[in-house]
Design a protein around this motif. Structure first.
Motif, short mmCIF file in Angstrom:
data_model
loop_
_atom_site.label_atom_id
_atom_site.label_comp_id
_atom_site.label_asym_id
_atom_site.label_seq_id
_atom_site.Cartn_x
_atom_site.Cartn_y
_atom_site.Cartn_z
N GLY A 168 0.59 1.13 -4.66
CA GLY A 168 0.58 2.14 -5.70
C GLY A 168 -0.68 2.15 -6.55
N ARG A 169 -1.78 1.58 -6.03
CA ARG A 169 -3.03 1.55 -6.78
C ARG A 169 -4.04 2.49 -6.13
N THR A 212 -15.92 4.47 0.80
CA THR A 212 -14.67 4.65 1.53
C THR A 212 -14.37 3.42 2.39
N SER A 213 -13.29 3.49 3.15
CA SER A 213 -12.84 2.37 3.98
C SER A 213 -13.78 2.13 5.15
N LEU A 214 -14.30 0.92 5.24
CA LEU A 214 -15.15 0.55 6.37
C LEU A 214 -14.30 0.42 7.64
N TYR A 215 -13.10 -0.12 7.50
CA TYR A 215 -12.23 -0.26 8.67
C TYR A 215 -11.94 1.09 9.31
N LEU A 227 -12.56 -1.92 -6.30
CA LEU A 227 -11.89 -1.42 -7.51
C LEU A 227 -10.43 -1.13 -7.21
N ALA A 228 -9.60 -1.30 -8.23
CA ALA A 228 -8.21 -0.86 -8.20
C ALA A 228 -7.94 -0.13 -9.50
N LEU A 253 -4.60 -7.02 9.49
CA LEU A 253 -5.75 -6.25 9.96
C LEU A 253 -5.79 -4.86 9.34
N ARG A 254 -5.04 -4.67 8.26
CA ARG A 254 -5.16 -3.44 7.49
C ARG A 254 -6.37 -3.54 6.57
N SER A 255 -6.90 -2.40 6.18
CA SER A 255 -8.04 -2.37 5.27
C SER A 255 -7.59 -2.59 3.83
N TYR A 256 -8.57 -2.88 2.97
CA TYR A 256 -8.28 -3.00 1.54
C TYR A 256 -7.69 -1.69 1.01
N THR A 257 -8.21 -0.57 1.49
CA THR A 257 -7.73 0.73 1.05
C THR A 257 -6.24 0.89 1.34
N GLU A 258 -5.83 0.56 2.56
CA GLU A 258 -4.42 0.69 2.94
C GLU A 258 -3.54 -0.22 2.09
#
Length: 256
Positions: A112-113, A180-183, A151-152, A101-106
């Motif tokens: 390290g990306r 930014t992160s939606l979560y 993107l990464a 349940l972490r976001s893509y950002t996390e």
């Protein structure tokens, strides 16, 4: 093709002795042998190092260039190598995204990306039967639809479509930055994620999806379906995510 017998007097599939014995082909395809040799070469190279040309590899392995080309295609699809200009170089390892349940950002930051997003569309649409079921709203109800390229480090690796119940999240229109992160924005509104159900399949990209992901329609993609609920069991989102199979892998941590 004749087969070489494995295990004396044991027929293929025989389970005597508690294990199955099978006959193996006496000759492997040349492209498989070349690929095995290429993997050995890649182990001694660093990210960004050039891969020997098709011509040089064909001479080295004494095979036709088409045989080398097939082995290189396999490694391209797996993300071991990538095209750069007119040549081929060693790719960086795939980014591993946790199934949680972490976001893509996390997930990207933990690997390290540098995460990023490009907004494709953000509008309200009538809920089709599947979306209505997952968001617990009547068919035809307006729901928020957000489509973004993931993107990464500036590289396009995913295409994410998120559907949100409009009656809960209409306020995001004035407060949320889609890059930014939606979560993080949902959590910031006071919603607590409780659980999610995910299903992953492999698919090929449509021409539109391939253009947005800057890949070919022949590249295998990972298709992820997710339905998230809050701590009270009410629907938060329905997500359809497409991820480049040569750039990202998913990982789940299991416990008893």
């Amino acid at each position: 093709m004749e087969a070489t017998e494995v295990g004396a007097d044991v027929a293929p599939g025989d389970t005597r002795g508690g294990r199955a014995e099978f006959a193996l082909p006496d000759r492997l395809p040349k492209s498989y042998r070349v690929r095995t040799e290429l993997e050995t070469i890649l182990r001694d190279l660093d990210e960004g190092d050039p891969v020997p040309s098709e011509r040089d590899l064909a001479v080295r392995f004494e095979v036709a260039r088409e045989t080398v080309r097939q082995a290189l295609r396999d490694l391209l699809v797996e993300g071991r190598i990538r095209r750069q200009g007119r040549g081929t170089v060693v790719s960086r390892p795939k980014m591993v995204q946790p199934l949680s349940l972490r976001s893509y950002t996390e997930g990207a930051i933990s690997y390290g990306r540098v995460p990023g997003r490009l907004l494709v569309s953000w509008d309200d649409i009538p809920a089709d039967p599947d979306t209505a079921r997952d968001l617990a709203v009547p068919v035809g109800t307006s729901v928020m639809h957000l489509e973004r390229v993931l993107l990464a480090d500036g590289e396009r690796i995913g295409l994410e479509s998120t559907f949100l119940p409009l009656h809960r999240f209409a306020g995001l229109r004035t407060t949320y930055d889609p890059s930014t992160s939606l979560y993080a924005a949902v959590r910031g509104s006071g919603v607590i994620f409780g659980q999610a159900t995910e299903r992953i399949e492999t698919v090929l990209a449509s021409p539109r999806e391939a253009a947005l992901l800057e890949c070919t329609t022949a590249l295998p993609l990972l298709l992820l379906h997710r339905r998230s609920l809050d701590a009270a069991g009410d629907p938060i989102e329905r997500v359809r995510g497409l991820y480049r199979g040569d750039r990202i892998a998913f990982e789940a941590h299991l416990t008893q």
